[in-house]
Design a protein around this motif. Structure first.
Motif, short mmCIF file in Angstrom:
data_model
loop_
_atom_site.label_atom_id
_atom_site.label_comp_id
_atom_site.label_asym_id
_atom_site.label_seq_id
_atom_site.Cartn_x
_atom_site.Cartn_y
_atom_site.Cartn_z
N LEU A 186 5.67 5.28 3.79
CA LEU A 186 6.99 5.87 3.57
C LEU A 186 6.88 7.36 3.25
CD1 LEU A 186 9.96 5.02 3.56
CD2 LEU A 186 9.71 4.39 1.16
N GLU A 187 5.79 7.74 2.62
CA GLU A 187 5.56 9.15 2.28
C GLU A 187 4.97 9.94 3.45
OE1 GLU A 187 3.12 9.25 -1.20
OE2 GLU A 187 4.65 8.36 -2.48
N GLY A 188 4.71 9.25 4.59
CA GLY A 188 4.22 9.94 5.76
C GLY A 188 2.72 9.90 5.93
N ARG A 189 2.03 9.11 5.10
CA ARG A 189 0.58 9.00 5.21
C ARG A 189 0.20 7.71 5.92
NH1 ARG A 189 0.94 11.09 -0.13
NH2 ARG A 189 0.65 9.03 -1.06
N ARG A 190 -1.09 7.58 6.22
CA ARG A 190 -1.58 6.36 6.84
C ARG A 190 -1.39 5.21 5.87
NH1 ARG A 190 -7.71 5.50 9.26
NH2 ARG A 190 -7.43 3.34 9.92
N GLY A 191 -0.89 4.09 6.36
CA GLY A 191 -0.61 2.95 5.50
C GLY A 191 -1.89 2.25 5.07
N GLN A 192 -2.33 2.50 3.84
CA GLN A 192 -3.49 1.83 3.28
C GLN A 192 -3.20 1.51 1.81
OE1 GLN A 192 -6.90 4.44 3.97
NE2 GLN A 192 -7.47 3.23 5.76
N PRO A 193 -3.72 0.39 1.31
CA PRO A 193 -3.45 0.04 -0.10
C PRO A 193 -4.00 1.09 -1.07
CG PRO A 193 -4.38 -1.81 1.11
CD PRO A 193 -4.52 -0.62 1.99
N ARG A 194 -3.27 1.27 -2.15
CA ARG A 194 -3.70 2.20 -3.20
C ARG A 194 -4.51 1.46 -4.27
NH1 ARG A 194 2.04 5.27 -4.61
NH2 ARG A 194 2.38 6.26 -2.57
N LEU A 195 -5.33 2.22 -4.96
CA LEU A 195 -6.04 1.68 -6.11
C LEU A 195 -5.05 1.53 -7.26
CD1 LEU A 195 -8.82 0.87 -7.27
CD2 LEU A 195 -9.06 3.24 -8.06
N ARG A 196 -5.06 0.39 -7.92
CA ARG A 196 -4.16 0.16 -9.06
C ARG A 196 -4.97 -0.26 -10.28
NH1 ARG A 196 -0.07 -3.75 -5.83
NH2 ARG A 196 -2.06 -4.36 -4.95
N PRO A 197 -4.57 0.18 -11.51
CA PRO A 197 -3.44 1.06 -11.83
C PRO A 197 -3.66 2.50 -11.37
CG PRO A 197 -4.76 0.62 -13.80
CD PRO A 197 -5.35 -0.21 -12.70
N PRO A 198 -2.55 3.31 -11.37
CA PRO A 198 -1.20 2.97 -11.83
C PRO A 198 -0.46 2.09 -10.84
CG PRO A 198 -1.21 5.18 -10.92
CD PRO A 198 -2.64 4.72 -10.91
#
Length: 445
Positions: A186-198
């Motif tokens: 949605l932010e315009g970057r490649r769709g990849q999972p983020r490290l969480r947290p946060p």
């Protein structure tokens, strides 16, 4: 147990997607009620109703809303809040959100307004799978109708609440069904999972507090506000209350959407769907799409709620009930699913990127009858190296059908090895596979 048409109540009305039809069925009355209520009280109502996320994990919706931090930020200025609706329906076998948005988009829009008001968001997004162009156009038209009716934009219904709603079309990546990959896309970057947290509730879209909910979860909000907590809890079970959409597909007489209380069984749903196609019986089925462990005909009476399915060794997931009869080769079905996950892996983590590739190679060899029994042990070993060890749940989804099919249908895998071919297709013998090495290659990229 009877069906409970709530979300599907007026799907068969002429022009069910218009705002006029929706209003004839008490549409947008819940918004007026919600806007006269304190936002925190709206959140509490959803908590008390016990609504659980309809996108897979079943996390309590009201609790998720309550995680959004309130009050001013560190510099005394309130940080923007966002609501993001996950409409990137991509799970093989899942087909509940797309029909809902096509038949009754205003059900979703009303839920978006109420949810945004509750979490104090002044901007909301619906992230839609881009290939479904007719749904995209219908949603855009419905949003325009809502703006014209004063239900979106500034000072909604004179309440002082402002909300901008944006329909965003994704590029068709399965990984974007994972909420943090969706936010990156949605932010315009490649769709990849983020490290969480946060977590998104603290730092989500544009690093601001964000709630990500499934389409059906948000669409269920307005009926709760309109009819009350007791009404909602009168359906389903104590820990999994309410109604939901079950998608029946495959070898059933009448495939489609069946809206029923949580806790209904597949045997009951098959009664409404006309049963398995004439002359056949259930062999195996998925309770929540291809990423959930398989069930067999022994599980027809398992309550299809979150606790019942988990207690039997699977997950309710998206309630995508894919039914397969005895004519289906379980090895071939699992191979097709695994090819999908290998193709859709984003490649960010090694267990998923490498593991899904090698699972496909092994399954191709076994399905063609060219493998050995040690290949079955290797399938289990690789699946174990992926399950719970990948960056997101895609790896778990790839491993689940392999682990469960070997648990229930190991003999069928062995039959492929003993016969040197798929027992369901005599033409595909070892000799056939040798003449078609491109289709049954193994071991080299």
């Amino acid at each position: 147990m009877t069906l409970t048409p709530v979300l599907t109540e007026h799907w068969d009305d002429p022009q069910s997607w218009t705002i006029d039809t929706y209003r004839r069925h008490s549409g947008y009355l819940a918004v007026r009620t919600a806007l006269r209520t304190e936002p925190d009280q709206v959140i509490q109502t959803i908590k008390d109703a016990g609504l659980r996320g309809r996108g897979g994990a079943g996390f309590p919706t009201g609790l998720k809303w309550g995680f959004i931090p309130q009050g001013p930020g560190k510099d005394g200025v309130r940080t923007p809040h966002y609501l993001v609706v996950n409409a990137d329906e991509s799970e093989p076998g899942t087909c509940k959100d797309i029909p809902l948005m096509l038949a009754s988009p205003h059900t979703l829009i009303e839920g978006v307004i109420i949810a945004s008001y509750a979490i104090r968001a002044d901007t909301a997004f619906i992230y839609l799978r881009g290939e479904v162009v007719p749904v995209l156009r219908r949603l855009q038209a419905a949003v325009a109708q809502a703006y014209d009716a004063g239900l979106l934009g500034r000072d909604i219904l004179g309440s002082g609440f402002d909300l901008e709603l944006i329909v965003h079309a994704g590029a068709g990546a399965y990984i974007c069904g994972e909420e943090t990959a969706l936010l990156d896309s949605l932010e315009g970057r490649r769709g990849q999972p983020r490290l969480r947290p946060p977590f998104p509730a603290v730092a989500g879209l544009y690093a601001c507090p964000t709630v990500v909910n499934n389409v059906e979860s948000i669409a269920s909000v307005a009926p709760i506000i309109r009819n009350g907590i007791d009404w909602f809890r009168s359906m389903g079970s104590e820990k999994s209350p309410g109604f939901t959409l079950y998608s029946l597909s495959g070898h059933v007489t009448r495939p489609g959407q069946y809206e029923a209380p949580l806790g209904v069984t597949l045997r009951e749903l098959l009664g409404y769907a006309g049963g398995v196609r004439a002359g056949h019986r259930v062999k195996f089925w998925t309770p929540g799409g291809s990423s959930t462990p398989l069930f067999t005909d022994e599980h027809l009476d398992v309550p299809l709620d979150y606790e019942g399915v988990a207690g039997a060794g699977s997950m309710l997931g998206t309630k995508a009930l894919q039914i397969f009869d005895e004519t289906t080769c379980v090895v071939r079905a699992v191979l097709r699913w695994t090819e999908f996950y290998a193709h859709e892996s984003c490649g960010k983590c090694t267990p998923c990127r490498e593991g899904t590739y090698w699972l496909v190679q092994l399954l191709k060899r076994v399905e063609a009858g060219r493998g050995t029994e040690s290949d079955l042990a290797k399938l289990l070993d690789i699946s174990d190296s992926i399950n719970g060890k990948s960056f997101c749940a895609l790896g778990d989804g790839a491993a689940s059908p392999i682990l469960s099919s070997l648990k229930y249908f190991r003999e069928e895998y062995l039959d492929h090895l003993r016969l040197g071919r798929c027992p369901f297709d005599p033409a595909k013998s070892t000799a056939w596979a040798q003449r078609h090495p491109a289709d049954h290659a193994g071991g080299q990229r």
